[in-house]
Design a protein around this motif. Structure first.
Motif, PDB file in Angstrom:
ATOM      1  N   VAL A 366       0.843  -1.207   0.000  1.00  0.00           N
ATOM      2  CA  VAL A 366       0.000   0.000   0.000  1.00  0.00           C
ATOM      3  C   VAL A 366       0.878   1.257   0.000  1.00  0.00           C
ATOM      4  O   VAL A 366       0.716   2.148  -0.838  1.00  0.00           O
ATOM      5  N   VAL A 367       1.825   1.285   0.942  1.00  0.00           N
ATOM      6  CA  VAL A 367       2.642   2.505   1.082  1.00  0.00           C
ATOM      7  C   VAL A 367       3.496   2.725  -0.176  1.00  0.00           C
ATOM      8  O   VAL A 367       3.584   3.848  -0.693  1.00  0.00           O
ATOM      9  N   ALA A 368       4.110   1.653  -0.668  1.00  0.00           N
ATOM     10  CA  ALA A 368       4.960   1.792  -1.856  1.00  0.00           C
ATOM     11  C   ALA A 368       4.129   2.154  -3.089  1.00  0.00           C
ATOM     12  O   ALA A 368       4.608   2.846  -3.982  1.00  0.00           O
ATOM     13  N   GLY A 369       2.894   1.677  -3.116  1.00  0.00           N
ATOM     14  CA  GLY A 369       2.037   1.974  -4.275  1.00  0.00           C
ATOM     15  C   GLY A 369       1.449   3.368  -4.222  1.00  0.00           C
ATOM     16  O   GLY A 369       1.124   3.953  -5.253  1.00  0.00           O
ATOM     17  N   LEU A 370       1.323   3.911  -3.008  1.00  0.00           N
ATOM     18  CA  LEU A 370       0.702   5.235  -2.876  1.00  0.00           C
ATOM     19  C   LEU A 370       1.530   6.334  -3.542  1.00  0.00           C
ATOM     20  O   LEU A 370       0.978   7.284  -4.090  1.00  0.00           O
ATOM     21  N   VAL A 371       2.860   6.180  -3.505  1.00  0.00           N
ATOM     22  CA  VAL A 371       3.722   7.239  -4.045  1.00  0.00           C
ATOM     23  C   VAL A 371       3.474   7.430  -5.547  1.00  0.00           C
ATOM     24  O   VAL A 371       3.114   8.530  -5.981  1.00  0.00           O
ATOM     25  N   PRO A 372       3.625   6.390  -6.378  1.00  0.00           N
ATOM     26  CA  PRO A 372       3.343   6.591  -7.803  1.00  0.00           C
ATOM     27  C   PRO A 372       1.858   6.820  -8.083  1.00  0.00           C
ATOM     28  O   PRO A 372       1.501   7.523  -9.030  1.00  0.00           O
ATOM     29  N   ALA A 373       1.008   6.244  -7.239  1.00  0.00           N
ATOM     30  CA  ALA A 373      -0.438   6.419  -7.450  1.00  0.00           C
ATOM     31  C   ALA A 373      -0.832   7.879  -7.279  1.00  0.00           C
ATOM     32  O   ALA A 373      -1.619   8.427  -8.054  1.00  0.00           O
ATOM     33  N   PHE A 374      -0.260   8.510  -6.267  1.00  0.00           N
ATOM     34  CA  PHE A 374      -0.556   9.916  -6.012  1.00  0.00           C
ATOM     35  C   PHE A 374      -0.086  10.769  -7.189  1.00  0.00           C
ATOM     36  O   PHE A 374      -0.803  11.635  -7.677  1.00  0.00           O
ATOM     37  N   ARG A 375       1.114  10.474  -7.671  1.00  0.00           N
ATOM     38  CA  ARG A 375       1.655  11.234  -8.807  1.00  0.00           C
ATOM     39  C   ARG A 375       0.773  11.035 -10.036  1.00  0.00           C
ATOM     40  O   ARG A 375       0.433  11.992 -10.736  1.00  0.00           O
ATOM     41  N   ALA A 376       0.386   9.780 -10.276  1.00  0.00           N
ATOM     42  CA  ALA A 376      -0.437   9.475 -11.451  1.00  0.00           C
ATOM     43  C   ALA A 376      -1.778  10.199 -11.383  1.00  0.00           C
ATOM     44  O   ALA A 376      -2.284  10.692 -12.389  1.00  0.00           O
ATOM     45  N   SER A 377      -2.344  10.266 -10.185  1.00  0.00           N
ATOM     46  CA  SER A 377      -3.648  10.910 -10.041  1.00  0.00           C
ATOM     47  C   SER A 377      -3.563  12.411 -10.302  1.00  0.00           C
ATOM     48  O   SER A 377      -4.511  13.014 -10.778  1.00  0.00           O
ATOM     49  N   ARG A 378      -2.427  12.992  -9.967  1.00  0.00           N
ATOM     50  CA  ARG A 378      -2.307  14.446 -10.091  1.00  0.00           C
ATOM     51  C   ARG A 378      -1.916  14.901 -11.493  1.00  0.00           C
ATOM     52  O   ARG A 378      -2.107  16.066 -11.842  1.00  0.00           O
ATOM     53  N   LEU A 379      -1.342  14.007 -12.283  1.00  0.00           N
ATOM     54  CA  LEU A 379      -0.934  14.405 -13.645  1.00  0.00           C
ATOM     55  C   LEU A 379      -2.156  14.762 -14.476  1.00  0.00           C
ATOM     56  O   LEU A 379      -3.165  14.053 -14.447  1.00  0.00           O
ATOM     57  N   VAL A 382      -2.572  16.101 -20.448  1.00  0.00           N
ATOM     58  CA  VAL A 382      -1.572  16.731 -21.323  1.00  0.00           C
ATOM     59  C   VAL A 382      -0.173  16.527 -20.760  1.00  0.00           C
ATOM     60  O   VAL A 382       0.755  16.175 -21.495  1.00  0.00           O
ATOM     61  N   GLN A 383      -0.023  16.709 -19.448  1.00  0.00           N
ATOM     62  CA  GLN A 383       1.294  16.484 -18.822  1.00  0.00           C
ATOM     63  C   GLN A 383       1.749  15.046 -19.055  1.00  0.00           C
ATOM     64  O   GLN A 383       2.894  14.802 -19.421  1.00  0.00           O
ATOM     65  N   ALA A 384       0.844  14.122 -18.831  1.00  0.00           N
ATOM     66  CA  ALA A 384       1.198  12.706 -18.950  1.00  0.00           C
ATOM     67  C   ALA A 384       1.565  12.345 -20.383  1.00  0.00           C
ATOM     68  O   ALA A 384       2.537  11.633 -20.629  1.00  0.00           O
TER      69      ALA A 384
ATOM     70  N   LEU B  58      -8.754  18.030 -22.802  1.00  0.00           N
ATOM     71  CA  LEU B  58      -7.539  17.535 -22.137  1.00  0.00           C
ATOM     72  C   LEU B  58      -6.838  18.660 -21.386  1.00  0.00           C
ATOM     73  O   LEU B  58      -6.014  18.408 -20.515  1.00  0.00           O
ATOM     74  N   ASP B  59      -7.153  19.878 -21.762  1.00  0.00           N
ATOM     75  CA  ASP B  59      -6.503  21.044 -21.168  1.00  0.00           C
ATOM     76  C   ASP B  59      -7.584  22.097 -20.927  1.00  0.00           C
ATOM     77  O   ASP B  59      -8.704  21.969 -21.432  1.00  0.00           O
ATOM     78  N   ARG B  60      -7.234  23.108 -20.161  1.00  0.00           N
ATOM     79  CA  ARG B  60      -8.214  24.155 -19.847  1.00  0.00           C
ATOM     80  C   ARG B  60      -7.704  25.516 -20.326  1.00  0.00           C
ATOM     81  O   ARG B  60      -6.496  25.796 -20.214  1.00  0.00           O
TER      82      ARG B  60
END
Lengths: 389, 236
Positions: A366-379, A382-384, B58-60
């Motif tokens: 859980v803890v190890a997965g949260l780090v990339p999961a959090f980053r993935a959720s915030r991207l 377009v950034q991704a 995809l963008d705003r």
């Protein structure tokens, strides 16, 4: 959640995934082992009988007490029976590096004082009647293929025979125990056989008794008996220390050092090492999946999906590792019990031990997965998509 | 306004790079009719991809309004925008962007997971989309087992699988040779003409733009001219 994507992604880099799973499996196995040692020690202490006191030299467990003490202690009110225990420390002639304990005891009081020990085969009468008779634990008998009536040659290291020959004990019984905290890998013989051999010059070695076990009468106060016995020999010639069986076991364990603390430290180090290994894997995985994350988001999957996929992947890797570690523990448990059972009869992978290993592994997941999961959720999509494209 | 028309009103998009504001789109006003194939051209940095991203949700935008099929995307939350994308838009990227661990069919099924469809329906719909792009015999192949052209056709099948009104393509032929690119462009043209999809395609290639009904030229974030290929002789 696209489960097919999850399962396919899991082994996208098979070697890396297998190494991670393997590391977690080994860590879980080790943690289970360490926990089993700690709980085994605790179980040995906790399972001690309250009606048994042990008298040893106040100087050290390795200093013998005079034989004459037995009569004086027997006169202390509340002492119902006394059984001598003498560490023999011999070596089985045909053994190739193995080890098992041998003790000289009093057959007349031994079985009555230890109701947890019963004869599976053979007869108590034969054991009492024959001076050179012995009884052996059923695991020990199974290990060496011993049968009733067989003679077991033991070379003395503390008590040696003057004719240069090994001691010979005839198996009069095979015992079993009703509690896992008393091992089934010990050979018990008559203390009287040893004493007579020393007295008649048939053998040489320290003259005395290692430990006296006092059985407390029902209703008698063990604390008062302890004080009375200690006071009896306060002026020598050999001062004694009387303890409950639990305290004796605790002291015996503490002779090895603070084992629980050591085990916890090693376990903690293993956990940290494996946490960073899994975290590293998941961070690499998260970075490699950036484009896939962008695609999923562009297709309309919500922000949480990519994060959940990475978290689930981390959990699956650790879950697989935990399963393998627990299975390895279950498979190897009998072998480990055989190896350390004589030293640590309470050793065993109890349900809570295995559960602890699995929970710790999943916690790491859980803890190890949260780090990339959090980053993935915030991207943002377009950034991704831009990061690699 | 038609169901799949696109309208941008005073759209501004500013990127902050190296401590400086870069105005990629500058108060852009643009209306695109539904069921029309548009090509979006312009030099690098003119804001083509940014415009495409804004239209695709995809963008705003930093200012202005983006309306697709009458829906104002600027007022939607991230979750609503994601849902809207799933329902209304299909994307085709230059690098195909297929998920390498999934087969062609599974890649096409992916956006269908967001629709209330059963497993069998999803499978049938994905197969139909793949057959539409002539890849009925490559459904169980993974992307690495396909040629570039085939990969892009799978990407197009994925874009149309949910039957969106709008297809957005960012340099869809950028990584393809001429013949393969022509096949992909013909396919996009067919989707527009036969299924009435609104297509907005970013390209640097004038030949590719020739397949579109109209070509929008952007320059430094502002609208340039709009060419109408349908009015050009030799094409109808």
């Amino acid at each position: 959640m696209p489960f097919r994507l999850l399962f396919r992604s899991l082994f996208r880099h098979p070697i890396r995934a297998l190494l991670t799973v393997g590391s977690v499996a080994i860590a879980v196995f080790l943690i289970c082992m360490l926990h089993a040692v700690v709980t085994g020690l605790a179980r040995t202490v906790d399972a001690a009988a309250s009606n048994r006191l042990l008298v040893q030299s106040a100087v050290s467990l390795f200093v013998d007490l005079p034989l004459a003490y037995q009569g004086k202690m027997a006169a202390v009110p509340g002492v119902e029976a006394i059984c001598k225990w003498q560490w023999f420390g011999g070596r089985y002639e045909q053994d190739k590096g193995g080890f098992f304990a041998q003790f000289g005891i009093d057959p007349e009081t031994f079985f009555a004082s230890y109701p947890e020990i019963t004869l599976q085969e053979g007869s108590l009468e034969e054991f009492q009647k024959n001076r050179s008779a012995c009884i052996v634990g059923k695991d020990l008998a199974a290990q060496y293929g011993w049968q009733l009536g067989q003679t077991v040659p033991i070379a003395g290291t503390i008590f040696t025979r003057t004719d240069g020959r090994p001691w010979e004990f005839t198996i009069a019984g095979i015992y079993q125990t009703s509690t896992p905290t008393i091992d089934q890998q010990t050979l018990y013989f008559q203390f009287e056989y040893l004493r007579q051999s020393l007295e008649t010059g048939g053998a040489v070695g320290p003259d005395g008794v290692g430990v006296y076990m006092l059985r407390v009468q029902r209703g008698a106060d063990p604390v008062a008996i302890q004080a009375a016995v200690d006071a009896l020999f306060a002026n020598g010639p050999q001062r004694v220390q009387t303890t409950t069986e639990a305290e004796f076991n605790r002291q015996f364990v503490s002779m090895l050092g603070d084992v629980p603390l050591l085990m916890q430290m090693v376990g903690g180090a293993v956990l940290f090492a494996i946490f960073f290994a899994v975290l590293n894997t998941m961070i690499m995985t998260g970075r490699e999946r950036t484009r896939d994350i962008g695609v999923l988001k562009a297709l309309g999957f919500p922000n949480g999906t990519a994060g959940m996929l990475l978290l689930a992947e981390s959990l699956l890797l650790c879950g697989l590792g935990a399963t393998l570690g627990v299975l390895a523990g279950l498979l190897l448990e009998p072998a480990f019990q055989a190896a350390v059972g004589a030293m640590l009869p309470g050793f065993g992978f109890a349900g809570d031990t295995l559960l602890l290993g699995a929970i710790l592994a999943l916690g790491i997941g859980v803890v190890a997965g949260l780090v990339p999961a959090f980053r993935a959720s915030r991207l943002t999509p377009v950034q991704a998509l831009r990061e690699v494209g | 306004m038609s169901q799949n028309s696109i309208e941008l009103r005073g759209v501004t998009r500013i990127y902050r790079r190296g401590g400086q504001d870069l105005r990629v789109l500058d108060e852009l006003d643009l209306t695109m009719a539904g069921s029309t194939f548009y090509a979006l051209m312009g030099p690098s940095g003119s804001g083509k991809t940014t415009l495409l991203n804004l239209v695709g949700g995809l963008d705003r935008a930093d200012a202005g309004e983006v309306l697709v099929g009458g829906e104002d995307l600027t007022g939607l939350s991230d979750t609503e925008l994601a849902r809207w994308r799933a329902d209304h838009v299909g994307f085709v990227f230059q690098g195909f962007n297929l998920l390498p661990v999934l087969t062609a069919r599974e890649n096409v099924e992916l956006p269908l997971l967001l629709l209330p469809l059963g497993r069998r329906q999803r499978r049938e719909q994905a197969e139909r989309a793949l057959e539409m792009v002539d890849l009925g015999d490559r459904m169980d192949h993974k992307p690495r087992e396909l040629s570039g052209g085939q990969e892009q056709r799978v990407a197009i099948a994925r874009a149309i699988a949910t039957d969106p009104e709008v297809i957005l393509a960012d340099e869809p032929t950028g990584d393809l040779d001429r013949d393969t690119a022509d096949a992909v462009l013909l396919l996009l043209q067919r989707l527009n003409r036969e299924l009435g999809k609104t297509i907005l395609m970013v390209t640097h290639d004038p030949q590719a733009a020739g397949y579109a009904d109209r070509v929008i030229h952007l320059d430094k974030g502002k609208l340039g001219r709009i060419d109408d290929n349908r009015a050009t002789a030799g094409r109808s």
